[in-house]
Design a protein around this motif. Structure first.
Motif, PDB file in Angstrom:
ATOM      1  N   LYS A   1       6.055  11.588   6.358  1.00 37.57           N
ATOM      2  CA  LYS A   1       5.812  12.065   4.992  1.00 37.57           C
ATOM      3  C   LYS A   1       7.044  12.722   4.381  1.00 37.57           C
ATOM      4  O   LYS A   1       7.174  12.774   3.153  1.00 37.57           O
ATOM      5  N   GLN A   2       7.936  13.203   5.224  1.00 33.34           N
ATOM      6  CA  GLN A   2       9.131  13.857   4.686  1.00 33.34           C
ATOM      7  C   GLN A   2      10.136  12.862   4.092  1.00 33.34           C
ATOM      8  O   GLN A   2      11.074  13.252   3.397  1.00 33.34           O
ATOM      9  N   PHE A   3       9.933  11.581   4.384  1.00 30.89           N
ATOM     10  CA  PHE A   3      10.778  10.556   3.772  1.00 30.89           C
ATOM     11  C   PHE A   3      10.337  10.218   2.345  1.00 30.89           C
ATOM     12  O   PHE A   3      11.079   9.571   1.603  1.00 30.89           O
ATOM     13  N   SER A   4       9.131  10.627   1.963  1.00 27.06           N
ATOM     14  CA  SER A   4       8.533  10.183   0.693  1.00 27.06           C
ATOM     15  C   SER A   4       9.426  10.380  -0.527  1.00 27.06           C
ATOM     16  O   SER A   4       9.561   9.459  -1.350  1.00 27.06           O
ATOM     17  N   PRO A   5      10.061  11.550  -0.712  1.00 27.80           N
ATOM     18  CA  PRO A   5      10.879  11.719  -1.925  1.00 27.80           C
ATOM     19  C   PRO A   5      12.010  10.703  -2.056  1.00 27.80           C
ATOM     20  O   PRO A   5      12.407  10.360  -3.180  1.00 27.80           O
ATOM     21  N   PHE A   6      12.522  10.212  -0.936  1.00 25.39           N
ATOM     22  CA  PHE A   6      13.629   9.258  -0.985  1.00 25.39           C
ATOM     23  C   PHE A   6      13.200   7.916  -1.568  1.00 25.39           C
ATOM     24  O   PHE A   6      14.038   7.125  -1.993  1.00 25.39           O
ATOM     25  N   PHE A   7      11.900   7.660  -1.563  1.00 26.99           N
ATOM     26  CA  PHE A   7      11.391   6.398  -2.090  1.00 26.99           C
ATOM     27  C   PHE A   7      10.848   6.536  -3.513  1.00 26.99           C
ATOM     28  O   PHE A   7      10.360   5.558  -4.072  1.00 26.99           O
ATOM     29  N   ARG A   8      10.944   7.741  -4.073  1.00 23.88           N
ATOM     30  CA  ARG A   8      10.472   7.955  -5.439  1.00 23.88           C
ATOM     31  C   ARG A   8      11.649   7.874  -6.404  1.00 23.88           C
ATOM     32  O   ARG A   8      12.576   8.685  -6.316  1.00 23.88           O
ATOM     33  N   PRO A   9      11.632   6.925  -7.333  1.00 22.02           N
ATOM     34  CA  PRO A   9      12.784   6.756  -8.231  1.00 22.02           C
ATOM     35  C   PRO A   9      13.051   7.961  -9.120  1.00 22.02           C
ATOM     36  O   PRO A   9      14.164   8.168  -9.584  1.00 22.02           O
ATOM     37  N   ASN A  10      12.022   8.790  -9.352  1.00 23.57           N
ATOM     38  CA  ASN A  10      12.199   9.941 -10.245  1.00 23.57           C
ATOM     39  C   ASN A  10      12.594  11.213  -9.495  1.00 23.57           C
ATOM     40  O   ASN A  10      12.722  12.280 -10.107  1.00 23.57           O
TER      41      ASN A  10
END
Length: 202
Positions: A107-116
């Protein structure tokens, strides 16, 4: 069994487990943007949560969530040694690792996959991931795999999420124990088989 997957996504952990356990299975790719399967089905009717993995057991049963699916696969072929025996203390160690990977690494990788997501958010997240990598590195500097014995489904899951560092160009050079672990796991025939089927390696 049929695995609904997206190439390189967290469903690859289940794919690796199926290959390592030598269990017959079918594959159906899912487009996570359109929620359509390769066969044209609406994936949200298979898994209303809309994400992979989803493992169809039979006409009536579909199992989701890696922590559950991986243990199910391991228990279908105990001789493969992908999970300690149910009820043993080591089995709870496996669950402990699966929970850690799911909540504190995956789950800590999630922000890296969010374009915004801004660069400040990604930098803060990288600091958090770095602490998780420190913890993993300490363990893997003393053990070939996460548990005291051989490869388990926890390793299939950890390898899958750490493999995203290649896509995201995150340098693991600071953690040589993790680099060695990734090579060790990546060289396993079952892992290569799953990655080849998903078009990630030749």
């Amino acid at each position: 069994m049929k695995l609904y997957y997206a190439p390189g996504a967290c469903s690859m952990a289940t794919h690796i487990a199926l290959c390592e356990a030598k269990l017959p299975h079918d594959l159906e790719q899912v487009d996570l943007r359109t929620h359509k399967t390769a066969g044209g089905e609406d994936f949200t009717k298979i898994n209303p949560k809309g994400y992979v993995p989803a493992l169809r057991i039979d006409d009536a049963a579909v199992l989701t969530e890696n922590v559950a699916v991986l243990q199910y696969v391991a228990d279908r072929n105990p001789q493969a040694g992908l999970a300690p025996k149910a009820g043993t203390f080591e089995r709870y160690r496996l669950v402990e690792w699966l929970a850690f990977i799911s909540t504190e690494v995956h789950k800590q990788f999630s922000p890296f996959f969010r374009p915004n997501a801004g660069e400040d958010v990604k930098a803060a997240q990288m600091q958090l991931l770095g602490r998780r990598f420190d913890y993993l590195s300490e363990r893997l500097s003393r053990h070939q795999y996460l548990l005291d014995g051989d490869f388990t489904v926890a390793d299939a899951y950890l390898f899958t999420v750490l493999n995203w560092t290649h896509l995201l160009k995150i340098d693991l050079g600071k953690w040589p124990a993790i680099v060695s672990y990734m090579k060790r796991v990546g060289d396993r025939p079952g892992v290569r088989e799953a990655m080849r089927a998903e078009g990630l390696v030749k």
